[in-house]
Design a protein around this motif. Sequence first.
Motif, short mmCIF file in Angstrom:
data_model
loop_
_atom_site.label_atom_id
_atom_site.label_comp_id
_atom_site.label_asym_id
_atom_site.label_seq_id
_atom_site.Cartn_x
_atom_site.Cartn_y
_atom_site.Cartn_z
N VAL A 22 0.85 -1.19 0.00
CA VAL A 22 0.00 0.00 0.00
C VAL A 22 0.89 1.25 0.00
O VAL A 22 1.74 1.41 0.88
N CYS A 23 0.68 2.12 -0.97
CA CYS A 23 1.49 3.33 -1.09
C CYS A 23 1.27 4.24 0.12
O CYS A 23 0.14 4.44 0.57
N THR A 24 2.36 4.81 0.61
CA THR A 24 2.27 5.70 1.77
C THR A 24 1.72 7.08 1.40
O THR A 24 1.48 7.89 2.29
N HIS A 25 1.51 7.33 0.11
CA HIS A 25 0.93 8.61 -0.30
C HIS A 25 -0.59 8.54 -0.15
O HIS A 25 -1.13 9.02 0.84
N LEU A 26 -1.27 7.90 -1.08
CA LEU A 26 -2.74 7.86 -1.01
C LEU A 26 -3.30 6.44 -1.09
O LEU A 26 -4.50 6.27 -1.29
N GLY A 27 -2.45 5.45 -0.94
CA GLY A 27 -2.96 4.10 -0.74
C GLY A 27 -3.10 3.22 -1.97
O GLY A 27 -3.66 2.14 -1.87
N CYS A 28 -2.61 3.64 -3.11
CA CYS A 28 -2.64 2.75 -4.28
C CYS A 28 -1.73 1.54 -4.04
O CYS A 28 -0.82 1.60 -3.22
N THR A 29 -1.97 0.47 -4.76
CA THR A 29 -1.10 -0.70 -4.68
C THR A 29 0.13 -0.45 -5.54
O THR A 29 0.01 -0.10 -6.72
N ILE A 40 7.30 1.36 -8.26
CA ILE A 40 6.81 2.65 -8.77
C ILE A 40 5.29 2.66 -8.71
O ILE A 40 4.62 1.83 -9.33
N CYS A 41 4.76 3.60 -7.96
CA CYS A 41 3.31 3.69 -7.80
C CYS A 41 2.69 4.22 -9.09
O CYS A 41 3.14 5.24 -9.62
N PRO A 42 1.65 3.56 -9.59
CA PRO A 42 1.04 4.00 -10.85
C PRO A 42 0.20 5.26 -10.69
O PRO A 42 -0.12 5.90 -11.69
N CYS A 43 -0.13 5.63 -9.48
CA CYS A 43 -1.06 6.76 -9.29
C CYS A 43 -0.37 8.11 -9.44
O CYS A 43 -0.84 8.97 -10.19
N HIS A 44 0.73 8.32 -8.74
CA HIS A 44 1.42 9.62 -8.81
C HIS A 44 2.94 9.45 -8.88
O HIS A 44 3.69 10.35 -8.56
N LYS A 45 3.36 8.26 -9.27
CA LYS A 45 4.78 7.98 -9.51
C LYS A 45 5.66 8.02 -8.26
O LYS A 45 6.85 8.32 -8.34
N GLY A 46 5.07 7.75 -7.09
CA GLY A 46 5.92 7.53 -5.92
C GLY A 46 6.88 6.40 -6.24
O GLY A 46 6.48 5.36 -6.77
N THR A 47 8.16 6.60 -5.94
CA THR A 47 9.20 5.66 -6.35
C THR A 47 10.01 5.22 -5.14
O THR A 47 10.39 6.04 -4.30
N GLY A 57 8.91 11.18 -6.06
CA GLY A 57 7.46 11.34 -6.06
C GLY A 57 6.95 11.87 -4.74
O GLY A 57 7.72 12.25 -3.86
N PRO A 58 5.62 11.88 -4.59
CA PRO A 58 5.01 12.54 -3.43
C PRO A 58 4.89 11.69 -2.17
O PRO A 58 4.43 12.20 -1.14
N ALA A 59 5.30 10.44 -2.21
CA ALA A 59 5.15 9.59 -1.01
C ALA A 59 5.92 10.20 0.16
O ALA A 59 7.10 10.53 0.02
FE1 FES Z 1 1.21 6.34 -4.64
FE2 FES Z 1 0.22 8.77 -4.85
S1 FES Z 1 -0.82 6.98 -4.24
S2 FES Z 1 2.24 8.11 -5.27
#
Ligand code: FES
Length: 93
Positions: A22-29, A40-47, A57-59
């Motif tokens: 679970v991404c620490t930014h907004l919770g995408c897988t 690499i998060c597909p939502c906002h490119k948290g890396t 990225g924003p994580a």
């Molecule tokens: Fe993963 Fe935003 S939810 S970078």
Amino acid sequence: VSQKPVYVVKDANGRIAVLSAVCTHLGCTVPWIEDQNRFICPCHKGTFESTGKVVGGPAPRDMDALPMKIEDGVVKVQYQFFRQLTPNKEVIA
Ligand code: FES
């Protein structure tokens, strides 16, 4: 017992660790991208590095490590949910 996506990795010291997907930014897988050797998060490119360390990225923090132990060769994980969008890891469930 439940089924949740996790990653079994080696931490910075070479020890086995289990990371929440679970991404620490907004919770995408967050998927592992083999050819970039990164998560690499597909939502906002948290890396994140292979250890889960955030590198872009924003994580707001590294991928969350989960409590784990190895018994008779089996990795057992205590799954937890963490608050998103905070720099410090906070268990919420
Ligand atoms: Fe993963 Fe935003 S939810 S970078």
